[in-house]
Design an enzyme around this catalytic site. Sequence first.
Site, PDB file in Angstrom:
ATOM      1  N   ASP A 119      -1.977  -3.110   2.637  1.00  0.00           N
ATOM      2  CA  ASP A 119      -3.011  -2.295   3.179  1.00  0.00           C
ATOM      3  C   ASP A 119      -2.192  -2.683   4.649  1.00  0.00           C
ATOM      4  O   ASP A 119      -2.045  -3.643   5.126  1.00  0.00           O
ATOM      5  CB  ASP A 119      -4.261  -3.105   3.334  1.00  0.00           C
ATOM      6  CG  ASP A 119      -5.691  -2.336   4.166  1.00  0.00           C
ATOM      7  OD1 ASP A 119      -4.906  -1.809   5.282  1.00  0.00           O
ATOM      8  OD2 ASP A 119      -6.350  -2.839   4.422  1.00  0.00           O
ATOM      9  N   ASN A 156      -6.107   3.010   8.108  1.00  0.00           N
ATOM     10  CA  ASN A 156      -7.299   3.853   7.947  1.00  0.00           C
ATOM     11  C   ASN A 156      -6.664   4.724   9.578  1.00  0.00           C
ATOM     12  O   ASN A 156      -5.401   4.656   9.460  1.00  0.00           O
ATOM     13  CB  ASN A 156      -8.514   2.988   9.386  1.00  0.00           C
ATOM     14  CG  ASN A 156      -8.050   2.064  10.378  1.00  0.00           C
ATOM     15  OD1 ASN A 156      -6.277   2.757  10.857  1.00  0.00           O
ATOM     16  ND2 ASN A 156      -8.061   0.875  10.532  1.00  0.00           N
ATOM     17  N   GLU A 159      -3.822   4.076  11.614  1.00  0.00           N
ATOM     18  CA  GLU A 159      -3.000   2.977  11.466  1.00  0.00           C
ATOM     19  C   GLU A 159      -2.084   4.011  10.975  1.00  0.00           C
ATOM     20  O   GLU A 159      -0.972   4.322  11.119  1.00  0.00           O
ATOM     21  CB  GLU A 159      -3.404   1.830  10.246  1.00  0.00           C
ATOM     22  CG  GLU A 159      -4.078   0.997  10.410  1.00  0.00           C
ATOM     23  CD  GLU A 159      -4.822  -0.439   9.789  1.00  0.00           C
ATOM     24  OE1 GLU A 159      -5.227  -1.104  10.140  1.00  0.00           O
ATOM     25  OE2 GLU A 159      -5.294   0.630   9.449  1.00  0.00           O
ATOM     26  N   THR A 192      -8.752   5.383   4.762  1.00  0.00           N
ATOM     27  CA  THR A 192      -9.876   4.377   4.918  1.00  0.00           C
ATOM     28  C   THR A 192     -11.012   4.955   5.345  1.00  0.00           C
ATOM     29  O   THR A 192     -12.407   5.041   4.479  1.00  0.00           O
ATOM     30  CB  THR A 192      -9.908   3.282   3.967  1.00  0.00           C
ATOM     31  OG1 THR A 192      -9.145   2.661   5.249  1.00  0.00           O
ATOM     32  CG2 THR A 192      -8.638   2.489   3.216  1.00  0.00           C
ATOM     33  N   SER A 193     -10.941   5.416   6.912  1.00  0.00           N
ATOM     34  CA  SER A 193     -11.968   5.630   7.196  1.00  0.00           C
ATOM     35  C   SER A 193     -11.298   6.059   8.413  1.00  0.00           C
ATOM     36  O   SER A 193      -9.711   6.270   8.912  1.00  0.00           O
ATOM     37  CB  SER A 193     -12.606   4.486   7.493  1.00  0.00           C
ATOM     38  OG  SER A 193     -12.033   3.961   9.093  1.00  0.00           O
ATOM     39  N   VAL A 232     -22.942   2.160   7.283  1.00  0.00           N
ATOM     40  CA  VAL A 232     -23.566   1.043   7.660  1.00  0.00           C
ATOM     41  C   VAL A 232     -23.760   0.175   8.406  1.00  0.00           C
ATOM     42  O   VAL A 232     -22.435   0.253   8.788  1.00  0.00           O
ATOM     43  CB  VAL A 232     -23.580  -0.252   6.181  1.00  0.00           C
ATOM     44  CG1 VAL A 232     -24.116  -0.994   5.532  1.00  0.00           C
ATOM     45  CG2 VAL A 232     -23.348   0.460   4.525  1.00  0.00           C
ATOM     46  N   ASP A 241     -10.197  -5.362   2.318  1.00  0.00           N
ATOM     47  CA  ASP A 241      -9.445  -6.018   1.460  1.00  0.00           C
ATOM     48  C   ASP A 241     -10.013  -5.484   0.058  1.00  0.00           C
ATOM     49  O   ASP A 241      -9.505  -6.488  -0.935  1.00  0.00           O
ATOM     50  CB  ASP A 241      -9.594  -7.758   1.319  1.00  0.00           C
ATOM     51  CG  ASP A 241      -8.523  -8.427   2.762  1.00  0.00           C
ATOM     52  OD1 ASP A 241      -7.965  -7.467   3.423  1.00  0.00           O
ATOM     53  OD2 ASP A 241      -9.134  -8.775   4.098  1.00  0.00           O
TER      54      ASP A 241
END
Length: 318
Positions: A119, A156, A159, A192-193, A232, A241
């Site tokens: 990551d 993400n 990144e 991831t996002s 959320v 992580d």
Amino acid sequence: RAGGAAMEPECRVLSIQSHVVRGYVGNKAATFPLQVLGFEVDTVNSVQFSNHTGYAHWKGQVLNSDELHELYEGLKLNKVNRYDYVLTGYTRDTSFLAMVVDIVQELKQQNSNLVYVCDPVMGDKWNGEGSMYVPKDLLPVYRDKVVPVADIITPNQFEAELLTGRKIYTEKDALEVMDMLHAMGPETVVITSSDLQAPLGNDYLIALGSHRKTKADGTRITQRIRMESPKVDAVFVGTGDLFAAMLLAWTHKHPNNLKVACEKTVSAMQHVLQRTIKSAKVQAGEGNKPNSAQLELRMVQSKKDIENPEIIVKATVL
């Protein structure tokens, strides 16, 4: 068969991440889910802090690259430096990161099938503006040294843009950026996002995955997926992580099915976050904003969801 099912071969992960006494980030967020899913986990704690740095106060110690090397030498002297996976996350120090690369390369000589899950934690976007929360000199190390030896990366959007030097405005841009990342080394890339517009609407976050395999005859197949998960409304720490650890586990169990691996990872993530926010709101009391301690991931309480996640987020094959 006598004695029930055949024993699954032991699968061992070396996880080099932060440790906190209280709460769940880094190794504390990765170890429990990996163990629950049947992996042996050997942890090197890159720092030992009282708690994550989002709290008002934190104290602790930082491991330097020489100390990391010393721990690795101990494993090597005992000939127990054989791993199936290496997992790394947040790092602040370039020499530490360079030492991680040396260790990964040596472990790959020990076991040519070793999978390195990285990551590349460098920064994020807030209100559309990206900023780095690690020193700038980590970028060239990630780009030129780390990503080329990684097999699975979970950046993400910000990144992914940093690593390729290319901005993402559309899904097409994102797919091209993922291809650029594949070309740098990793065969699995999950963004991831992102701030891409979700077909389901503004209350959803888009994640994208790409898996590129080269078949024996030299032809390449790329599987690409999109996931939309409900936003959320809270700031959680340790989610990246947890995501990387579960992705490691589920890609191991579904090696040629990124769709299923991502559905299980993202669904489990949702279960953990929903349980955490619900419980944090109860603790904070009506009308109060939960604090860092109340928003710590409900990891132990989510054991069953981590072990066998009900699929609540479906992936679309692109």
